[in-house]
Design a protein around this motif. Structure first.
Motif, PDB file in Angstrom:
ATOM      1  N   VAL A  17       0.835  -1.208   0.000  1.00  0.00           N
ATOM      2  CA  VAL A  17       0.000   0.000   0.000  1.00  0.00           C
ATOM      3  C   VAL A  17       0.867   1.253   0.000  1.00  0.00           C
ATOM      4  O   VAL A  17       0.593   2.218  -0.718  1.00  0.00           O
ATOM      5  CB  VAL A  17      -0.968  -0.004   1.201  1.00  0.00           C
ATOM      6  N   LEU A  18       1.925   1.241   0.800  1.00  0.00           N
ATOM      7  CA  LEU A  18       2.810   2.407   0.874  1.00  0.00           C
ATOM      8  C   LEU A  18       3.663   2.560  -0.382  1.00  0.00           C
ATOM      9  O   LEU A  18       4.163   3.642  -0.650  1.00  0.00           O
ATOM     10  CB  LEU A  18       3.722   2.308   2.097  1.00  0.00           C
ATOM     11  N   ASP A  19       3.843   1.485  -1.129  1.00  0.00           N
ATOM     12  CA  ASP A  19       4.686   1.472  -2.326  1.00  0.00           C
ATOM     13  C   ASP A  19       6.112   1.898  -1.962  1.00  0.00           C
ATOM     14  O   ASP A  19       6.591   2.967  -2.346  1.00  0.00           O
ATOM     15  CB  ASP A  19       4.102   2.369  -3.411  1.00  0.00           C
ATOM     16  N   LEU A  20       6.772   1.037  -1.175  1.00  0.00           N
ATOM     17  CA  LEU A  20       8.114   1.342  -0.699  1.00  0.00           C
ATOM     18  C   LEU A  20       9.124   1.667  -1.807  1.00  0.00           C
ATOM     19  O   LEU A  20       9.924   2.583  -1.632  1.00  0.00           O
ATOM     20  CB  LEU A  20       8.642   0.216   0.186  1.00  0.00           C
ATOM     21  N   PRO A  21       9.104   0.972  -2.945  1.00  0.00           N
ATOM     22  CA  PRO A  21      10.055   1.354  -3.999  1.00  0.00           C
ATOM     23  C   PRO A  21       9.842   2.807  -4.449  1.00  0.00           C
ATOM     24  O   PRO A  21      10.803   3.544  -4.681  1.00  0.00           O
ATOM     25  CB  PRO A  21       9.771   0.369  -5.130  1.00  0.00           C
ATOM     26  N   ARG A  22       8.590   3.235  -4.527  1.00  0.00           N
ATOM     27  CA  ARG A  22       8.302   4.615  -4.904  1.00  0.00           C
ATOM     28  C   ARG A  22       8.801   5.577  -3.829  1.00  0.00           C
ATOM     29  O   ARG A  22       9.381   6.617  -4.133  1.00  0.00           O
ATOM     30  CB  ARG A  22       6.799   4.820  -5.126  1.00  0.00           C
ATOM     31  N   LEU A  23       8.585   5.215  -2.557  1.00  0.00           N
ATOM     32  CA  LEU A  23       9.050   6.069  -1.467  1.00  0.00           C
ATOM     33  C   LEU A  23      10.576   6.178  -1.456  1.00  0.00           C
ATOM     34  O   LEU A  23      11.120   7.265  -1.232  1.00  0.00           O
ATOM     35  CB  LEU A  23       8.551   5.542  -0.115  1.00  0.00           C
ATOM     36  N   ARG A  24      11.255   5.075  -1.713  1.00  0.00           N
ATOM     37  CA  ARG A  24      12.726   5.117  -1.755  1.00  0.00           C
ATOM     38  C   ARG A  24      13.211   6.000  -2.901  1.00  0.00           C
ATOM     39  O   ARG A  24      14.180   6.753  -2.763  1.00  0.00           O
ATOM     40  CB  ARG A  24      13.287   3.708  -1.863  1.00  0.00           C
ATOM     41  N   ALA A  25      12.529   5.910  -4.041  1.00  0.00           N
ATOM     42  CA  ALA A  25      12.881   6.760  -5.177  1.00  0.00           C
ATOM     43  C   ALA A  25      12.615   8.226  -4.844  1.00  0.00           C
ATOM     44  O   ALA A  25      13.398   9.115  -5.214  1.00  0.00           O
ATOM     45  CB  ALA A  25      12.091   6.345  -6.421  1.00  0.00           C
ATOM     46  N   GLU A  26      11.525   8.485  -4.121  1.00  0.00           N
ATOM     47  CA  GLU A  26      11.217   9.851  -3.713  1.00  0.00           C
ATOM     48  C   GLU A  26      12.296  10.390  -2.771  1.00  0.00           C
ATOM     49  O   GLU A  26      12.698  11.552  -2.877  1.00  0.00           O
ATOM     50  CB  GLU A  26       9.843   9.922  -3.050  1.00  0.00           C
ATOM     51  N   SER A  46      15.439   9.563  -2.740  1.00  0.00           N
ATOM     52  CA  SER A  46      16.607   9.878  -3.579  1.00  0.00           C
ATOM     53  C   SER A  46      16.427  11.209  -4.301  1.00  0.00           C
ATOM     54  O   SER A  46      17.337  12.041  -4.332  1.00  0.00           O
ATOM     55  CB  SER A  46      16.844   8.767  -4.610  1.00  0.00           C
ATOM     56  N   SER A  47      15.253  11.415  -4.857  1.00  0.00           N
ATOM     57  CA  SER A  47      14.971  12.657  -5.566  1.00  0.00           C
ATOM     58  C   SER A  47      15.022  13.853  -4.621  1.00  0.00           C
ATOM     59  O   SER A  47      15.615  14.893  -4.941  1.00  0.00           O
ATOM     60  CB  SER A  47      13.594  12.568  -6.231  1.00  0.00           C
ATOM     61  N   LEU A  48      14.411  13.710  -3.456  1.00  0.00           N
ATOM     62  CA  LEU A  48      14.404  14.803  -2.487  1.00  0.00           C
ATOM     63  C   LEU A  48      15.803  15.091  -1.951  1.00  0.00           C
ATOM     64  O   LEU A  48      16.156  16.249  -1.712  1.00  0.00           O
ATOM     65  CB  LEU A  48      13.440  14.487  -1.341  1.00  0.00           C
ATOM     66  N   ALA A  61      20.317  18.813  -1.795  1.00  0.00           N
ATOM     67  CA  ALA A  61      21.752  19.044  -1.949  1.00  0.00           C
ATOM     68  C   ALA A  61      22.059  20.178  -2.924  1.00  0.00           C
ATOM     69  O   ALA A  61      23.211  20.598  -3.035  1.00  0.00           O
ATOM     70  CB  ALA A  61      22.433  17.759  -2.420  1.00  0.00           C
ATOM     71  N   ALA A  62      21.030  20.678  -3.598  1.00  0.00           N
ATOM     72  CA  ALA A  62      21.252  21.750  -4.576  1.00  0.00           C
ATOM     73  C   ALA A  62      21.771  23.005  -3.876  1.00  0.00           C
ATOM     74  O   ALA A  62      21.236  23.409  -2.842  1.00  0.00           O
ATOM     75  CB  ALA A  62      19.962  22.052  -5.323  1.00  0.00           C
ATOM     76  N   PRO A  63      22.814  23.615  -4.433  1.00  0.00           N
ATOM     77  CA  PRO A  63      23.406  24.788  -3.781  1.00  0.00           C
ATOM     78  C   PRO A  63      22.448  25.972  -3.672  1.00  0.00           C
ATOM     79  O   PRO A  63      22.561  26.780  -2.755  1.00  0.00           O
ATOM     80  CB  PRO A  63      24.606  25.135  -4.657  1.00  0.00           C
ATOM     81  N   ASP A  64      21.495  26.068  -4.573  1.00  0.00           N
ATOM     82  CA  ASP A  64      20.573  27.208  -4.555  1.00  0.00           C
ATOM     83  C   ASP A  64      19.243  26.886  -3.866  1.00  0.00           C
ATOM     84  O   ASP A  64      18.276  27.629  -3.975  1.00  0.00           O
ATOM     85  CB  ASP A  64      20.314  27.700  -5.974  1.00  0.00           C
ATOM     86  N   LEU A  65      19.224  25.792  -3.115  1.00  0.00           N
ATOM     87  CA  LEU A  65      17.979  25.347  -2.473  1.00  0.00           C
ATOM     88  C   LEU A  65      17.318  26.457  -1.664  1.00  0.00           C
ATOM     89  O   LEU A  65      16.118  26.682  -1.768  1.00  0.00           O
ATOM     90  CB  LEU A  65      18.257  24.138  -1.557  1.00  0.00           C
ATOM     91  N   TRP A  66      18.102  27.156  -0.861  1.00  0.00           N
ATOM     92  CA  TRP A  66      17.527  28.134   0.064  1.00  0.00           C
ATOM     93  C   TRP A  66      17.278  29.492  -0.566  1.00  0.00           C
ATOM     94  O   TRP A  66      16.890  30.441   0.120  1.00  0.00           O
ATOM     95  CB  TRP A  66      18.388  28.242   1.329  1.00  0.00           C
ATOM     96  N   ASN A  67      17.452  29.608  -1.889  1.00  0.00           N
ATOM     97  CA  ASN A  67      17.079  30.849  -2.567  1.00  0.00           C
ATOM     98  C   ASN A  67      15.570  31.068  -2.480  1.00  0.00           C
ATOM     99  O   ASN A  67      15.100  32.196  -2.499  1.00  0.00           O
ATOM    100  CB  ASN A  67      17.523  30.844  -4.029  1.00  0.00           C
ATOM    101  N   ASP A  68      14.830  29.985  -2.416  1.00  0.00           N
ATOM    102  CA  ASP A  68      13.374  30.027  -2.228  1.00  0.00           C
ATOM    103  C   ASP A  68      13.083  29.281  -0.925  1.00  0.00           C
ATOM    104  O   ASP A  68      12.991  28.053  -0.905  1.00  0.00           O
ATOM    105  CB  ASP A  68      12.672  29.373  -3.413  1.00  0.00           C
ATOM    106  N   VAL A 125       9.319  11.321   4.646  1.00  0.00           N
ATOM    107  CA  VAL A 125       9.451  10.083   3.856  1.00  0.00           C
ATOM    108  C   VAL A 125      10.597   9.228   4.393  1.00  0.00           C
ATOM    109  O   VAL A 125      10.467   8.007   4.502  1.00  0.00           O
ATOM    110  CB  VAL A 125       9.621  10.400   2.350  1.00  0.00           C
ATOM    111  N   GLN A 126      11.717   9.854   4.760  1.00  0.00           N
ATOM    112  CA  GLN A 126      12.824   9.090   5.344  1.00  0.00           C
ATOM    113  C   GLN A 126      12.368   8.386   6.625  1.00  0.00           C
ATOM    114  O   GLN A 126      12.715   7.225   6.849  1.00  0.00           O
ATOM    115  CB  GLN A 126      14.010  10.001   5.664  1.00  0.00           C
TER     116      GLN A 126
END
Length: 77
Positions: free
Chosen positions: A23-32, A34-36, A41-48, A62-63
């Motif tokens: 139901v939780l779709d763990l593979p999708r959550l793990r991929a999420e 990684s994406s997050l 880690a983006a250097p400009d993350l806190w610009n917004d 999610v973690q």
């Protein structure tokens, strides 16, 4: 009252946990995660700041869910 068979109880727990994982779709959550993590880690993350807070909040949520499911799986296994 009879004692439940431990093997049967564990089998039921494994079935229930497998259903939850599906139901939780763990593979999708793990991929999420990684994406997050990449976004965080983006250097400009806190610009917004609003977007940054959304990314870091969702990442934390999610973690935590993935960690809790992994801990449950380990205990049942």
């Amino acid at each position: 009252m009879a004692n439940p068979d431990p093997a049967e109880a564990i089998a039921q727990l494994q079935t229930t946990l497998s259903s939850i994982e599906t139901v939780l779709d763990l593979p999708r959550l793990r991929a999420e995660v990684s994406s997050l993590e990449e976004q965080a880690a983006a250097p400009d993350l806190w610009n917004d700041q609003e977007a940054a807070q959304q990314v870091t909040s969702r990442l934390s949520t999610v973690q935590g869910l993935v960690r809790r499911m992994a801990a449950l799986r380990q205990r049942v296994d």
